[in-house]
Design a protein around this motif. Structure first.
Motif, PDB file in Angstrom:
ATOM      1  N   GLU A 256       0.831  -1.202   0.000  1.00  0.00           N
ATOM      2  CA  GLU A 256       0.000   0.000   0.000  1.00  0.00           C
ATOM      3  C   GLU A 256       0.868   1.255   0.000  1.00  0.00           C
ATOM      4  O   GLU A 256       0.541   2.248  -0.656  1.00  0.00           O
ATOM      5  CB  GLU A 256      -0.934  -0.008   1.212  1.00  0.00           C
ATOM      6  N   GLU A 257       1.967   1.199   0.723  1.00  0.00           N
ATOM      7  CA  GLU A 257       2.872   2.353   0.769  1.00  0.00           C
ATOM      8  C   GLU A 257       3.486   2.618  -0.610  1.00  0.00           C
ATOM      9  O   GLU A 257       3.604   3.777  -1.037  1.00  0.00           O
ATOM     10  CB  GLU A 257       3.982   2.119   1.798  1.00  0.00           C
ATOM     11  N   ASP A 260       0.838   4.119  -2.855  1.00  0.00           N
ATOM     12  CA  ASP A 260       0.634   5.531  -2.514  1.00  0.00           C
ATOM     13  C   ASP A 260       1.766   6.397  -3.064  1.00  0.00           C
ATOM     14  O   ASP A 260       1.527   7.492  -3.585  1.00  0.00           O
ATOM     15  CB  ASP A 260       0.543   5.704  -0.996  1.00  0.00           C
ATOM     16  N   LYS A 263       1.305   7.101  -6.517  1.00  0.00           N
ATOM     17  CA  LYS A 263       0.052   7.823  -6.747  1.00  0.00           C
ATOM     18  C   LYS A 263      -0.933   7.010  -7.580  1.00  0.00           C
ATOM     19  O   LYS A 263      -1.636   7.552  -8.437  1.00  0.00           O
ATOM     20  CB  LYS A 263       0.316   9.186  -7.403  1.00  0.00           C
ATOM     21  N   LYS A 265      -4.300   5.174  -8.298  1.00  0.00           N
ATOM     22  CA  LYS A 265      -5.684   5.392  -7.894  1.00  0.00           C
ATOM     23  C   LYS A 265      -6.591   4.195  -8.186  1.00  0.00           C
ATOM     24  O   LYS A 265      -7.671   4.077  -7.603  1.00  0.00           O
ATOM     25  CB  LYS A 265      -6.250   6.613  -8.616  1.00  0.00           C
TER      26      LYS A 265
END
Length: 300
Positions: A256-257, A260, A263, A265
């Protein structure tokens, strides 16, 4: 403009008979006829800026990321080491933006036939076109066919971000194109091409997949949700020269990091797997349309 109602852009095309996608327009930002196609950029009330080529919506600011991420990361995460990537088309810069994010990618070459699309994107769609200046990327203006004829056995992944099969992009959906991509791939290379929506163009989807099947030992058709495309969905044909490839199970899985930081989506490993779970009518059509002997190929 104004095909159905004043102040609205309506996409009406024989590729999806009986269907019209309409966006309320707040401003026309750009309009020109390039050497290859009509180019229109509009600002819309609900979907931000939109790029339209030959009357067909290519992307909107509101939902472009789902298409760009999926056409890029489905093949990239199915390859064990996608160092060298070729993008054919994609003049708006969206696919390049996603491909350069992948940590294993070292070199990206993009071949776009219409320089006017890139210039328009740089001016009006910077949220997509910014990566056209990424140090990993080299841009070539020209014909993708001719480029690949001169660059054989060079690429781990080839992504074809084309418009729909009319006008200059029609040749990118033929069997000869899939064979040409094969010649430009390294051993065990992977290709991914935009392949239309089964909801409105099931015959086109099956024909495109069959062209891919004649060339690659492993093939698949995956889907993604893009609300401003006809029927709200788009599909991708993938092919691999590695007979052990399993498109349904990504090789590269990001935390997840990491997602993120990139970026992201839309894409993750769960979405990747789900892309290849198709409605029964689509699965049955793609299976029954297959004309190549079963023992000559492997497919999801």
């Amino acid at each position: 403009m104004d095909a159905l109602k004043e102040g609205w852009f309506s996409e009406i095309n024989d590729l999806w008979p009986g269907i019209a996608v309409s966006l309320e327009v707040t401003k026309v930002l750009h309009r020109e006829k390039s050497q290859f196609q009509d180019i229109l950029v509009i600002d819309t009330k609900a979907h931000g800026k939109a790029l339209v080529l030959d009357g067909i919506i290519q992307c909107t600011e509101h939902d472009e990321f789902s298409y760009q991420e999926m056409i890029s990361f489905l093949p990239l995460c199915s390859h064990p080491n996608p160092k060298n990537v070729l993008i054919v088309g994609g003049g708006d810069g969206g696919v390049a933006r996603e491909v350069v994010k992948h940590p294993d990618v070292e070199k990206v070459i993009q071949v776009e036939i219409d320089p006017a699309v890139m210039e328009v994107a740089r001016t009006h769609l910077p949220f997509m076109a910014a990566s056209l200046d990424d140090p990993k990327l080299t841009v070539n203006i020209g014909d993708g066919f001719e480029f690949m004829k001169k660059h054989r056995g060079e690429f781990d992944v080839i992504i074809t971000d084309s418009s729909d099969p009319v006008g200059p992009a029609e040749c990118l959906f033929q069997e000869s194109y899939f064979a040409l991509m094969k010649a430009a791939l390294k051993p065990n290379g992977i290709i991914c091409s935009q392949a239309g929506t089964a909801w409105a163009n099931l015959d086109h989807v099956t024909k495109t997949l069959n062209h891919c099947r004649t060339v690659y030992p492993v093939t698949a058709y995956g889907i993604a949700a893009v609300p401003t495309y006809p029927t709200g969905q788009i599909g991708f044909v993938l092919g691999s020269l590695d007979p052990t490839t399993n498109f349904r199970e990504p090789i590269k899985i990001f935390t997840e990091e990491e997602l993120d930081k990139m970026k992201m989506k839309y894409y993750n490993d769960k979405i990747h797997r789900g892309a290849f779970t198709l409605p029964r009518f689509v699965e049955k059509a793609l299976t029954s349309s297959h004309e190549i002997p079963q023992e000559s190929r492997k497919e999801l």
